[in-house]
Write an enzyme that holds these catalytic residues in place. Structure first.
Site, PDB file in Angstrom:
ATOM      1  N   ASN A 147       0.811  -1.230   0.000  1.00 37.47           N
ATOM      2  CA  ASN A 147       0.000   0.000   0.000  1.00 37.47           C
ATOM      3  C   ASN A 147       0.843   1.278   0.000  1.00 37.47           C
ATOM      4  O   ASN A 147       0.426   2.287  -0.555  1.00 37.47           O
ATOM      5  CB  ASN A 147      -1.039  -0.007   1.132  1.00 37.47           C
ATOM      6  CG  ASN A 147      -0.437   0.006   2.503  1.00 37.47           C
ATOM      7  OD1 ASN A 147       0.673  -0.479   2.711  1.00 37.47           O
ATOM      8  ND2 ASN A 147      -1.153   0.571   3.449  1.00 37.47           N
ATOM      9  N   GLU A 243       4.565  -4.178  12.265  1.00 45.70           N
ATOM     10  CA  GLU A 243       3.694  -3.010  12.053  1.00 45.70           C
ATOM     11  C   GLU A 243       2.473  -3.526  11.309  1.00 45.70           C
ATOM     12  O   GLU A 243       2.562  -3.832  10.112  1.00 45.70           O
ATOM     13  CB  GLU A 243       4.425  -1.931  11.227  1.00 45.70           C
ATOM     14  CG  GLU A 243       5.739  -1.447  11.825  1.00 45.70           C
ATOM     15  CD  GLU A 243       5.575  -0.638  13.099  1.00 45.70           C
ATOM     16  OE1 GLU A 243       4.452  -0.172  13.384  1.00 45.70           O
ATOM     17  OE2 GLU A 243       6.571  -0.483  13.827  1.00 45.70           O
ATOM     18  N   CYS A 277      -3.051   1.805   6.587  1.00 44.77           N
ATOM     19  CA  CYS A 277      -3.226   1.132   7.884  1.00 44.77           C
ATOM     20  C   CYS A 277      -3.892   2.074   8.874  1.00 44.77           C
ATOM     21  O   CYS A 277      -4.558   1.641   9.805  1.00 44.77           O
ATOM     22  CB  CYS A 277      -1.884   0.664   8.408  1.00 44.77           C
ATOM     23  SG  CYS A 277      -0.649   1.979   8.462  1.00 44.77           S
TER      24      CYS A 277
END
Ligand code: NAD
Length: 509
Positions: A147, A243, A277
């Protein structure tokens, strides 16, 4: 025009790069086998001692050369990112290249200061002195998502290298061309062979990197993969930074700066087509302003220009692939089946070739719906009306995720007070999702959003091993806690206990 491909056909010995806006094939890469991964790690291992022995200033010279190349080749890289992800060129520049240029400057110039040795004399053991130094880990493996295929891995590569490590990067199988562009960008700066290696492939290549002789894994991606990596790494106590995903809440108070909050909600939910995110994935607005706020948000969403990226004529692109499109479609259908109302959007764009889903606003949502509990990762903004700030905080914390949250109020003091009560790594007041782009600030999740930190001072410390050295200022024949144990020294220890106790009382009571 290139051939249209079936983008689900990637689990072969090749990965296929596809433009998600047009479904055209962009390129193919062989999947690197475990033996190729091991060979890359071995080259990195051989190169690291010399690299780690360079001064910070000399390592910074290489990073600043990469920064210059980034500046000179920005259009080429923007185009590759935009083609492979479908994100507008504006976002490729503003959320990928620009933050990396900032990060390169920050860590090239600040790492020496952040990692300099510390020395101190011990309060009780007055004859002793200690020094803390920070040493490179050795070889670090970085596994990254699609992303932000440029900003996430490049930032971590820079931090790892500045800390004196060699690096093996495994980019996402959905964005191998960006991974290859990163490799070429660094190669142009003339790094010693092996200091920075890139391996290409899917999850099997990532798993091989975790199983290889690396000293630490830096993983960014889904919770599911993060847990698999943690399990594999635990078998040999390999340290990991994870993460992971988010379900980030936005709290809108009645005194929110109105226009900024409306625009912020729309940018926070729909930037990168909602595939961030830290996207706004749940919005809680208090009753007194809910009606006006929701209709203003819907008006703004209707203005978004969606389509294949083309200069600055589009704001929002496609989803990355069919899987992502199916997840978004499923979450919206589930919400509607459970009583949600679609105020705008709600469907796949059949008029467009790629994986486009209309920017969507939902109301009458509740916490039984997937769209309020699972990561949607798409252009969907569910809005829940709450009675007051207390209910908003309770709902915001009602999640297994804890990456980022935002609070919107004109009163900064109130914003900070609410922020302290929210379970998230980062809480921003009157902004959304942007701090990943600020090199100085730490980025991390709590709960299922991850382990460990990237960026900021704490993030750089993840790339080093602390070394503590302790020595005598004036060596005695024997220390008082050594053999033989005697009644006399037992008595002196008792006296010292009393001194410590009284000292503690004086200091804190
Ligand atoms: P993903 O977990 O599917 O894949 C991420 C990477 O892991 C890819 O390179 C993939 O090839 C690799 N991989 C897959 N299986 C593996 C295995 N068994 N062992 C080792 N590596 C393996 O995630 P994705 O779809 O690429 O990324 C989207 C997710 O990433 C979302 O959940 C998003 O929230 C999260 N994300 C988090 C952050 C953050 O900073 N917290 C930033 C960006 C994205």
């Amino acid at each position: 025009m290139k051939a249209r491909v079936d983008a689900t056909d990637t689990r072969t010995s090749e990965i296929v790069s596809v433009n998600p806006a047009t479904l055209e094939e962009l390129g193919r890469f062989p999947v690197d086998s475990p033996s190729k991964v091991s060979a890359a790690v071995a080259r990195a291992r051989a190169a690291q001692p010399q690299w780690g022995a360079l001064s910070f200033r000399n390592r910074a010279r290489y990073i600043l050369k990469v920064r210059r190349a980034l500046y000179e080749r920005q259009n080429e890289i923007i185009n590759i990112i935009s083609d492979e992800t479908g994100k507008p060129a504006f976002e490729a520049l503003s959320t990928e290249l620009f933050p990396v240029a900032d990060l390169m400057t920050h860590f090239a110039t600040k790492s020496e200061k952040i990692l300099r040795d510390e020395r101190f004399t011990l309060a009780v053991f007055r004859n002793k002195r200690s020094a803390i130094s920070y040493e490179p880990l050795g070889v670090v493996g970085i596994i990254s998502p699609w992303n932000f295929p440029f900003a996430i891995p490049t930032g971590e590569v820079v931090m790892a290298l500045m800390a004196g490590n060699a690096v093996v990067l495994k980019p996402s199988e959905l964005t191998p061309l960006v991974g290859d562009a990163i490799k070429r960008l660094f190669a142009g700066a003339g790094f010693p062979e092996g200091v920075f290696e890139v391996v290409q492939g899917d999850g099997s290549t990532g798993a091989a990197l975790v199983d290889s002789a690396v000293d630490k894994i830096f993983f960014t991606g889904s919770v599911r993969t993060g847990k698999r990596i943690a399990e594999a790494a635990a078998k040999r106590l390999l340290p990991v930074v994870l993460e992971l995903g988010g379900k980030d809440p936005m709290i809108v108070c009645e005194d929110a700066p109105f226009e900024r909050t409306v625009k912020g909600a729309v940018w926070g939910a729909f930037a990168n087509c909602g595939q961030v995110c830290a996207s706004v994935e749940r919005l809680y607005v208090v009753e007194p302003i809910a009606g006006k706020f929701i209709s203003s948000v819907v008006d703004e969403v209707k203005k978004l220009r969606q389509g294949p990226p083309s200069g600055c004529t589009t704001d929002i692109g496609p989803l990355i692939n069919e899987n992502q499109l199916n997840t978004v479609t499923d979450h919206v259908a589930d919400a509607v089946a459970r009583g949600a109302r679609v105020l705008t959007g709600g469907r796949r764009r059949d008029d467009l070739e790629g994986y486009f889903f209309e920017p969507t606003v939902l109301v009458d949502v509740n916490s039984s719906m997937k769209v309020m509990t699972e990561e949607t990762f798409g252009p969907v903004l569910p809005i829940m009306v709450v009675k007051d700030e207390e209910e908003a905080i309770r709902e915001a914390n009602n999640s297994r995720f804890g990456l980022l949250a935002s609070v919107w109020t004109k009163d900064n003091e109130r914003g900070r007070r609410i922020a302290r009560r929210i379970d998230a790594g980062t809480v921003v007041v009157n902004d959304a999702l942007y701090t990943h782009g600020a090199a100085q600030t730490p980025w991390f999740g709590v709960k299922e959003s991850g382990l460990g930190v990237t960026h900021g001072t704490a993030g750089l410390h993840e790339f080093v091993r602390m070394k503590h050295v302790n020595w005598d200022l004036m060596p005695l024949k024997s220390d008082w806690w050594w053999f033989p144990y005697t009644d006399a020294w037992y008595g002196r220890f008792k006296t010292l206990m009393k001194v410590l106790y009284r000292w503690g009382l004086r200091k804190f009571v």
